[in-house]
Design a protein around this motif. Structure first.
Motif, mmCIF file in Angstrom:
data_model
loop_
_atom_site.group_PDB
_atom_site.id
_atom_site.type_symbol
_atom_site.label_atom_id
_atom_site.label_comp_id
_atom_site.label_asym_id
_atom_site.label_seq_id
_atom_site.Cartn_x
_atom_site.Cartn_y
_atom_site.Cartn_z
ATOM 1 N N LEU A 1 0.818 -1.211 0.000
ATOM 2 C CA LEU A 1 0.000 0.000 0.000
ATOM 3 C C LEU A 1 0.854 1.265 0.000
ATOM 4 O O LEU A 1 1.814 1.378 0.769
ATOM 5 C CB LEU A 1 -0.899 -0.011 1.240
ATOM 6 N N TRP A 2 0.493 2.200 -0.872
ATOM 7 C CA TRP A 2 1.140 3.509 -0.963
ATOM 8 C C TRP A 2 0.096 4.601 -0.798
ATOM 9 O O TRP A 2 -1.064 4.417 -1.168
ATOM 10 C CB TRP A 2 1.796 3.695 -2.326
ATOM 11 N N LEU A 3 0.528 5.752 -0.277
ATOM 12 C CA LEU A 3 -0.363 6.906 -0.085
ATOM 13 C C LEU A 3 0.238 8.157 -0.703
ATOM 14 O O LEU A 3 1.423 8.437 -0.518
ATOM 15 C CB LEU A 3 -0.580 7.183 1.404
ATOM 16 N N THR B 1 -7.787 16.291 -0.054
ATOM 17 C CA THR B 1 -7.365 15.621 1.169
ATOM 18 C C THR B 1 -8.573 14.929 1.803
ATOM 19 O O THR B 1 -9.616 15.538 1.978
ATOM 20 C CB THR B 1 -6.742 16.639 2.144
ATOM 21 N N THR B 2 -8.410 13.649 2.136
ATOM 22 C CA THR B 2 -9.511 12.816 2.612
ATOM 23 C C THR B 2 -9.019 11.956 3.774
ATOM 24 O O THR B 2 -7.905 11.436 3.726
ATOM 25 C CB THR B 2 -9.991 11.894 1.466
ATOM 26 N N PRO B 3 -9.833 11.773 4.821
ATOM 27 C CA PRO B 3 -9.439 10.869 5.911
ATOM 28 C C PRO B 3 -9.171 9.459 5.376
ATOM 29 O O PRO B 3 -9.873 8.977 4.483
ATOM 30 C CB PRO B 3 -10.644 10.881 6.848
ATOM 31 N N GLU C 1 -2.877 10.948 8.890
ATOM 32 C CA GLU C 1 -4.277 10.668 9.183
ATOM 33 C C GLU C 1 -5.168 10.844 7.970
ATOM 34 O O GLU C 1 -6.343 10.471 7.997
ATOM 35 C CB GLU C 1 -4.760 11.545 10.335
ATOM 36 N N GLU C 2 -4.619 11.443 6.910
ATOM 37 C CA GLU C 2 -5.379 11.650 5.693
ATOM 38 C C GLU C 2 -4.433 11.634 4.504
ATOM 39 O O GLU C 2 -3.210 11.712 4.667
ATOM 40 C CB GLU C 2 -6.166 12.964 5.750
#
Length: 115
Positions: free
Chosen positions: A11-13, A51-53, A81-82
């Motif tokens: 998983l990447w963010l 930007t989203t939680p 956190e987001e």
């Protein structure tokens, strides 16, 4: 380098929008991933890069009930956190220590999780 592993996802963010358009080349150029099953790649989050939680990003993604809680806990350890978008590869256990690329700060490789 091959990282295929049943029952795992990597998983990447994205905390910030990419400078260039998001495409699959990011995996090769930034993370040294030369082969993976494209059908196992899934992207979640805001199409407008808002930007989203994390919980809201992860909830509609495949198998999230089995991995999202652990991913949110790991992100919290990193002070995240987001995000704007997230993506994973199913049946894939990426290991940044096995590639020669210097791992970028963005997108953040959050880790490998069971699903």
């Amino acid at each position: 380098m091959r990282f295929e592993t049943d029952g795992k996802l990597s998983l990447w963010l994205f905390r910030d929008p990419p400078e260039d358009s998001f495409d699959d080349d990011i995996l090769k150029t930034q993370f040294g991933i030369t082969t993976y099953d494209e059908d196992m790649l899934e992207v979640g989050g805001s199409d407008e890069w808002e930007t989203t939680p994390l919980k809201k990003v992860f909830k509609p993604m495949s198998y999230s009930e089995s991995w999202a809680e652990a991913a949110i806990a790991r992100a919290k350890e990193l002070g995240i956190e987001e995000c704007r978008r997230g993506f994973f590869i199913l049946n894939f256990a990426y290991d940044p220590q096995k590639v020669q690329n210097k791992i970028p700060a963005e997108p953040v490789f959050l880790g490998v999780f069971d699903y």
